[in-house]
Write an enzyme that holds these catalytic residues in place. Structure first.
Site, PDB file in Angstrom:
ATOM      1  N   ARG A  60       9.212  -0.869   3.508  1.00 55.66           N
ATOM      2  CA  ARG A  60       8.201  -0.189   2.964  1.00 55.66           C
ATOM      3  C   ARG A  60       7.282   0.422   3.783  1.00 55.66           C
ATOM      4  O   ARG A  60       6.446  -0.034   4.486  1.00 55.66           O
ATOM      5  CB  ARG A  60       7.581  -1.356   2.014  1.00 55.66           C
ATOM      6  N   TYR A  78       2.800  -0.535   7.380  1.00 57.66           N
ATOM      7  CA  TYR A  78       2.977  -1.881   7.321  1.00 57.66           C
ATOM      8  C   TYR A  78       3.682  -2.439   8.583  1.00 57.66           C
ATOM      9  O   TYR A  78       3.944  -3.626   8.743  1.00 57.66           O
ATOM     10  CB  TYR A  78       3.636  -2.204   5.784  1.00 57.66           C
ATOM     11  N   GLU A  96      -7.918 -15.041   3.399  1.00 57.23           N
ATOM     12  CA  GLU A  96      -7.070 -13.904   2.801  1.00 57.23           C
ATOM     13  C   GLU A  96      -6.606 -12.901   3.899  1.00 57.23           C
ATOM     14  O   GLU A  96      -7.566 -12.532   5.004  1.00 57.23           O
ATOM     15  CB  GLU A  96      -8.571 -12.996   2.057  1.00 57.23           C
ATOM     16  N   HIS A 127      -4.755  -9.125   5.147  1.00 53.60           N
ATOM     17  CA  HIS A 127      -4.118  -7.645   4.971  1.00 53.60           C
ATOM     18  C   HIS A 127      -3.555  -7.278   6.198  1.00 53.60           C
ATOM     19  O   HIS A 127      -4.212  -7.055   7.250  1.00 53.60           O
ATOM     20  CB  HIS A 127      -5.105  -6.889   4.128  1.00 53.60           C
ATOM     21  N   PRO A 134       3.424  -9.254  -4.077  1.00 52.06           N
ATOM     22  CA  PRO A 134       4.328  -8.212  -4.350  1.00 52.06           C
ATOM     23  C   PRO A 134       4.555  -7.221  -3.388  1.00 52.06           C
ATOM     24  O   PRO A 134       3.716  -6.990  -2.552  1.00 52.06           O
ATOM     25  CB  PRO A 134       3.805  -7.610  -5.604  1.00 52.06           C
ATOM     26  N   ASN A 135       5.715  -7.105  -3.152  1.00 54.24           N
ATOM     27  CA  ASN A 135       6.234  -6.045  -2.341  1.00 54.24           C
ATOM     28  C   ASN A 135       6.149  -6.319  -0.621  1.00 54.24           C
ATOM     29  O   ASN A 135       6.794  -5.443   0.057  1.00 54.24           O
ATOM     30  CB  ASN A 135       5.671  -4.593  -2.373  1.00 54.24           C
ATOM     31  N   ALA A 195      -1.039  -6.351  -3.735  1.00 56.35           N
ATOM     32  CA  ALA A 195      -1.834  -5.491  -4.507  1.00 56.35           C
ATOM     33  C   ALA A 195      -2.541  -6.371  -5.493  1.00 56.35           C
ATOM     34  O   ALA A 195      -3.472  -5.745  -6.052  1.00 56.35           O
ATOM     35  CB  ALA A 195      -0.811  -4.543  -5.457  1.00 56.35           C
ATOM     36  N   ARG A 241      -8.695   2.516   3.418  1.00 57.17           N
ATOM     37  CA  ARG A 241      -7.542   2.983   2.587  1.00 57.17           C
ATOM     38  C   ARG A 241      -8.570   3.403   1.331  1.00 57.17           C
ATOM     39  O   ARG A 241      -9.703   3.679   1.473  1.00 57.17           O
ATOM     40  CB  ARG A 241      -6.732   2.201   2.397  1.00 57.17           C
ATOM     41  N   ASN A 273      -1.691 -13.557   1.263  1.00 53.00           N
ATOM     42  CA  ASN A 273      -2.000 -12.030   1.225  1.00 53.00           C
ATOM     43  C   ASN A 273      -1.376 -11.708  -0.184  1.00 53.00           C
ATOM     44  O   ASN A 273      -0.209 -11.489  -0.402  1.00 53.00           O
ATOM     45  CB  ASN A 273      -0.868 -11.301   2.204  1.00 53.00           C
TER      46      ASN A 273
HETATM   47  C1  DQA Z   1      -1.765  -5.259   1.724  1.00 56.09           C
HETATM   48  C2  DQA Z   1      -2.845  -4.108   1.155  1.00 56.09           C
HETATM   49  C3  DQA Z   1      -2.663  -3.932  -0.244  1.00 56.09           C
HETATM   50  O1  DQA Z   1      -3.586  -2.986  -0.870  1.00 56.09           O
HETATM   51  C4  DQA Z   1      -1.378  -3.609  -0.713  1.00 56.09           C
HETATM   52  O2  DQA Z   1      -1.317  -3.468  -2.223  1.00 56.09           O
HETATM   53  C5  DQA Z   1      -0.326  -4.375  -0.248  1.00 56.09           C
HETATM   54  C6  DQA Z   1      -0.412  -4.922   1.234  1.00 56.09           C
HETATM   55  C7  DQA Z   1      -1.777  -5.425   3.199  1.00 56.09           C
HETATM   56  O3  DQA Z   1      -1.200  -6.309   3.572  1.00 56.09           O
HETATM   57  O4  DQA Z   1      -2.369  -4.398   3.870  1.00 56.09           O
HETATM   58  O5  DQA Z   1       0.453  -4.445  -0.763  1.00 56.09           O
HETATM   59  O6  DQA Z   1      -2.524  -6.465   1.145  1.00 56.09           O
END
Ligand code: DQA
Length: 146
Positions: free
Chosen positions: A17, A22, A97, A99, A9-10, A76, A106, A73
């Site tokens: 964003r 990011y 995985e 990020h 998501p997002n 959240a 964080r 990835n």
């Molecule tokens: C994320 C880190 C997560 O905590 C966050 O909710 C994201 C992006 C990252 O790519 O740094 O949406 O996965």
């Protein structure tokens, strides 16, 4: 070699964003970057992004006997989704995985990852290059397996 590159998501909002966290590159930039890297190495990469947990679970399930590796990835859902962790375990396809941000530095609620336990590796804080790093990890593993 066939890999799935899955984003939660997002991540479709990349570039818009929280760019201070990011970056300014978009989801399309990410797809172009990773698909270019994969094409040069003869890797067939399929991309999927969803804001919905069930959609992500369905797509992970489609990797069963269909993909050699997954770059994921979960965004959240990393910190909340046992369903996504279970789907990754169910299909038993090796995964890395990723990020974009350095989640380790964080908020406390980002310190939990349900998918880390069974991942080959977690790549965090390398911005979009983290996806390339993840593909390299899968590629090295594939080349080393008999
Ligand atoms: C994320 C880190 C997560 O905590 C966050 O909710 C994201 C992006 C990252 O790519 O740094 O949406 O996965």
């Amino acid at each position: 070699m066939k890999i799935f590159v899955i984003n939660g998501p997002n991540l479709n909002m990349l570039g818009v964003r929280e760019p201070e966290i990011y970056g300014h590159e978009t989801y399309d930039d990410l797809v172009k970057k990773v698909s270019g890297f994969c094409a040069e190495r003869g890797i067939n990469a399929e991309f999927f992004q969803s804001n919905h947990e069930g959609g992500l679970v369905d797509f992970i399930q489609s990797a069963y006997q269909n993909a050699d590796g997954i770059v994921i990835n979960p965004a959240a859902y990393t910190h909340t989704s046992i369903a996504i962790a279970d789907a990754l375990k169910a299909v038993a396809v090796p995964y890395v995985e990723v990020h974009i941000s350095d989640v380790g530095g964080r908020e406390a609620y980002r310190q939990v990852s349900y998918v880390a336990e069974n991942a080959i590796k977690t790549v965090s804080g390398m911005e979009l290059d983290g996806y390339i790093e993840a593909v390299k990890i899968l590629l090295n593993r594939e080349e080393q397996s008999p």
